[in-house]
Scaffold this active site. Structure first.
Site, mmCIF file in Angstrom:
data_model
loop_
_atom_site.group_PDB
_atom_site.id
_atom_site.type_symbol
_atom_site.label_atom_id
_atom_site.label_comp_id
_atom_site.label_asym_id
_atom_site.label_seq_id
_atom_site.Cartn_x
_atom_site.Cartn_y
_atom_site.Cartn_z
ATOM 1 N N TYR A 176 -6.557 -3.338 -48.243
ATOM 2 C CA TYR A 176 -6.920 -3.555 -46.861
ATOM 3 C C TYR A 176 -7.701 -4.595 -46.073
ATOM 4 C CZ TYR A 176 -10.346 -2.293 -43.258
ATOM 5 O OH TYR A 176 -11.280 -2.615 -41.540
ATOM 6 N N TRP A 195 -7.955 -6.838 -42.216
ATOM 7 C CA TRP A 195 -7.645 -7.308 -40.900
ATOM 8 C C TRP A 195 -5.963 -8.587 -41.076
ATOM 9 C CZ3 TRP A 195 -8.967 -7.269 -35.157
ATOM 10 C CH2 TRP A 195 -9.663 -6.098 -35.232
#
Ligand code: PGD
Length: 769
Positions: A116, A118
């Protein structure tokens, strides 16, 4: 063809999650220029110049000494050991062998590739797409993660109660509608510009401040409900109702209670567009449990006077009201409830689907909400198919690693945690995003191998066994694109890679070769070929609409391309409002579900069949009398480029800055600018403190993103000397329904730190031997 960014000889176009810009190298220095078409550019761009060549960058592949000498296996030395530099070919051979070993012995269920994070703007080199494509190609799949740290509770509850989460957040009330139509914006958790200033993939125009200013100048009232006054911009001249953190559901219930008992709720709307009101109303009025959820009941829970609650409810009647609920509210224990109850409040006001009214869930939480969608497809790299299919809810990673084989509940299912041997991460920083970091350290100590691709020495990289240096976007070519921003950007390469850093794609291509799947992974294309290939989809979309469709070389030379956008038509909500029979919502009943048979049928006490006030387990008390709000930072995106000049410039005495009320500070002998120690049973960290009356007394705020910096890494619960609040937050799911992240709120004590100030070492490379 647009030439919004002029591709000058020296300054060339580029993009980031926080804005479009152009950049040049001059005398070894990086220069950045804001995009002139942006009405409100984001200063985070200023993190780039000092970050590009900062010693915190990773210069060469590194392997942890303990792993190298003893081989794969559980090891509590992760994060404490020194690193051994290694040549690319050797490290890739080593990693190829290890991947083969784990694949052959444990199969895809032994590999956690959720990864996970950005990552960066640029749709081809998007690290998540690259790693998932690689793991699907080379291993036939992996254990994935579902949902996000941002919005897991909402993502899981919304399909049951409102239908399509994407339509709720991305095809609903726009900023243009707010500017033109809203009369009252009731913002639970506010709409802080620092959040809306960021948009995954890129953003060319920051419109939120201007839209709020225009609405205000037209006479729209903004009411902020939340403990931090700064969560709405000054332009809104908002009224501030400073409730106790985590109590919004109780406040909303009391607002609806007043509407109902005063006969001000929209019965016709409820009748036509919703199901389940009678069951909910019995709970609301106290017929189910003997406790009416009225303003007098809510006052001590929320810290808001009963008369203020009643007055607010009465004010909403007859106005075009937009109810917004920030993501932060659902990033807490029982986070599903404010999402659901916000919808019920908006339904009781009867304006869902009207321009500038209804339910703008998460409006302002991120730059791509409240905007028109692009009308042509953008570039996306196929991740292939995960034939294995196992997953965990994203924030359950430490639970999974610590409890292989254990059962847990998720969205009505009983699932089992797999036994993970190898964790592979690219483009994320769990030592930023996860809660209870001391527990995360224990969890990472259990695996055989932890592999991390990183640009810089984050704590995640420091805890890895194999660390592979990745390029920053400025060091590679890509296409900047976001589904709700009309400017597609040719991200030119501005600088040479730092040290021996390589693109994630090139690393995975080299590993694919070792695992015999190179052709399947690369499809015979190099990076430039891939950009051309991904661009072709957009080009075809333009052609299909009879619009000018420049070829790739023209796009690249021009630097950007302005795309057509879909109309601002209110989306499925307007259509539903116009005719709910012809345009039902994709819920079980086709209506807004105020009571959900499905959710009730799951039988979870932590998420019953209608919105309910469920008191949190963690509340201030002896030893931890203060609430801590651990929210998003303003001077960087999450933990990215925390070592950049803009982020560093916001710190005091090298530490992250916490805010607290002067009254709480005075009671503890703390003065503005002091260094404080925040602590609870899970851990402790230092921060500098700024005193302000813009925070509710009893609440301390410390943004996330300061890099974890343990004073003594040998300690199992070390003091973080830099100010990472996730050493304090609780690693527990929102509920058995969504199992989302609850990092937003916890409880702490705060004291003035009187010892010798420990140095900040988070940005120094680790020991290499
Ligand atoms: P970032 O700092 O963006 O945080 O968590 P996330 O992990 O996304 O991490 C991205 C990392 O990827 C950085 O270390 C960066 O250097 C690296 N990176 C960037 N580009 C590339 C690339 O091209 N290749 C490689 N290999 N690496 C790259 C964010 C998460 O944190 C989110 S989304 C939210 S909303 C949560 N918010 C909270 C919160 O409100 N409160 C608490 N307490 N905790 C939270 N955590 C969550």
């Amino acid at each position: 063809m647009s030439a919004d960014i002029e591709p000058m000889a020296e300054f060339r176009p580029h993009s980031s999650h926080w804005g479009v810009f152009s950049a040049a190298m001059r005398d070894g220095e990086l220069l950045v220029r804001q995009y002139p078409g942006d009405p409100d550019p984001n200063e985070i761009i200023q993190n780039f110049p000092s970050a590009l060549r900062h010693p915190a960058r990773i210069a060469q592949p590194m392997v942890r000494r303990g792993w190298l000498e003893r081989g794969p296996g559980p090891d509590r030395r992760r994060g404490r050991d020194e690193f051994v530099p290694m040549a690319w070919d050797a490290v890739l051979d080593l990693l190829g062998d290890e991947l083969r070993r784990v694949r052959d012995r444990h199969g895809p269920d032994g590999v956690f590739g959720g990864s996970y994070g950005w990552a960066s703007a640029g749709r081809f080199h998007h690290a998540q797409s690259q790693i998932h494509r690689f793991l699907n190609t080379a291993l036939g799949g992996y254990v994935a993660s579902v949902n996000s740290y941002s919005s897991a509770a909402a993502t899981v509850i919304v399909p049951h109660i409102l239908g399509d989460y994407e339509a709720l957040t991305k095809h609903n009330v726009t900023w243009d509608q707010v500017a033109t139509h809203s009369e009252v914006v009731l913002a639970f958790g506010g709409m802080a510009l620092k959040n809306a200033m960021v948009s995954g993939g890129g953003i060319s125009e920051h419109v939120e401040r201007g839209a709020m200013r225009a609405a205000r100048e037209r006479g729209c009232d903004f009411i902020l409900i939340g403990p931090l006054h700064s969560d709405l911009p000054e332009e809104t001249r908002s009224e501030w109702i400073a409730n106790i953190p985590g109590t919004d559901t109780a406040l909303m219930l009391a607002l609806v209670h007043t509407l109902v008992t005063d006969g001000l709720h929209d019965r016709a709307f409820i009748e036509r567009y919703t199901v389940g009101w009678p069951v909910f109303e019995r709970y609301l009025l106290g017929e189910a449990d003997g406790q009416p959820k009225n303003a007098d009941w809510a006052a001590p829970i929320t810290g808001v006077a009963a008369e203020a609650i009643r007055a607010l409810a009465r004010r909403l009647h007859g106005k075009r009201v937009l109810v917004t609920v920030a993501h932060s509210l659902q990033r807490a224990e029982h986070g599903e409830q404010p999402v659901w109850m916000g919808a019920v409040l908006a339904a009781a006001l009867g304006q869902i689907g009207l321009p500038g009214g209804g339910y703008g869930y998460a409006l302002g939480a991120i730059g791509y909400y409240g905007r028109r969608a692009n009308a042509v497809p953008g570039p996306t790299l196929s991740q292939g198919r995960n034939r294995h299919g196992n997953f965990i809810p994203v924030a359950r990673i430490a639970d999974m690693l610590l409890n292989p084989g254990a059962a847990y509940r998720y969205n009505g299912q009983t699932r089992t945690y797999p036994d993970i041997r190898l964790v592979y991460w690219a483009g994320g920083n769990p030592f930023h995003h996860h809660q209870d970091l001391n527990r995360l350290r224990q969890a990472f100590a259990r695996v055989d191998t932890l592999v991390v691709h990183e640009q810089a020495w984050t704590a995640t990289a420091r805890h890895a066994d194999i660390v592979l240096p990745a390029t920053m976007t400025l060091e590679r070519e890509d296409i900047g694109y976001s589904s709700h921003d009309p400017l597609m950007v040719a991200m030119h390469r501005i600088a040479e890679p730092y040290g021996e850093a390589r693109d994630d794609h090139d690393i995975f291509a080299a590993l694919s070769r070792r695992l015999g799947v190179e052709q399947a992974f690369t499809e015979g294309r190099n990076s430039r070929d891939w950009l051309r290939h991904l661009y072709a989809r957009t080009q075809q979309g333009l052609r299909d609409q009879g619009l000018p469709a420049p070829d790739f070389e023209e796009f690249w030379a021009a630097g950007s391309l302005r795309l057509p956008q879909a109309p601002d038509d209110g989306g499925p909500w307007r259509a539903f409002h116009e005719d709910p029979d012809a345009n039902p919502l994709p819920t079980a009943s086709g209506r807004i579900e105020i009571f959900s048979e499905t959710v009730a049928g799951f039988g979870e006490a932590s998420c019953p069949g209608h919105p309910t006030w469920l008191p949190p387990e963690e509340t201030p008390g002896p030893g931890t009398p203060l609430h801590l709000v651990a929210n998003q930072p303003a001077t960087r995106l999450h933990s990215q480029l925390d070592f950049g000049g803009h982020s560093i410039g916001s710190k005091r005495r090298g530490r992250e800055v916490a805010t607290m009320h002067p009254a709480d500070a005075a009671a503890r002998g703390i003065a503005d600018g002091d260094v404080i120690r925040l602590s609870n049973a899970r851990g402790a960290c230092l921060a500098a403190v700024r005193l302000t009356t813009d925070i509710r007394p009893g609440v301390v705020q410390l943004a996330t993103g300061a890099w974890y910096d343990p004073e003594d890494p040998e300690d199992d619960r070390p003091l973080c000397v830099h100010g990472n609040p996730n050493v304090l937050t609780r690693d527990a799911g929102t509920s058995a329904l969504a199992q989302g992240c609850t990092g937003q709120i916890t409880v702490v004590e705060v004291e003035r730190f009187t010892g010798n100030l420990p140095p900040i070492r988070a940005f120094d490379p680790p020991r290499a031997g």
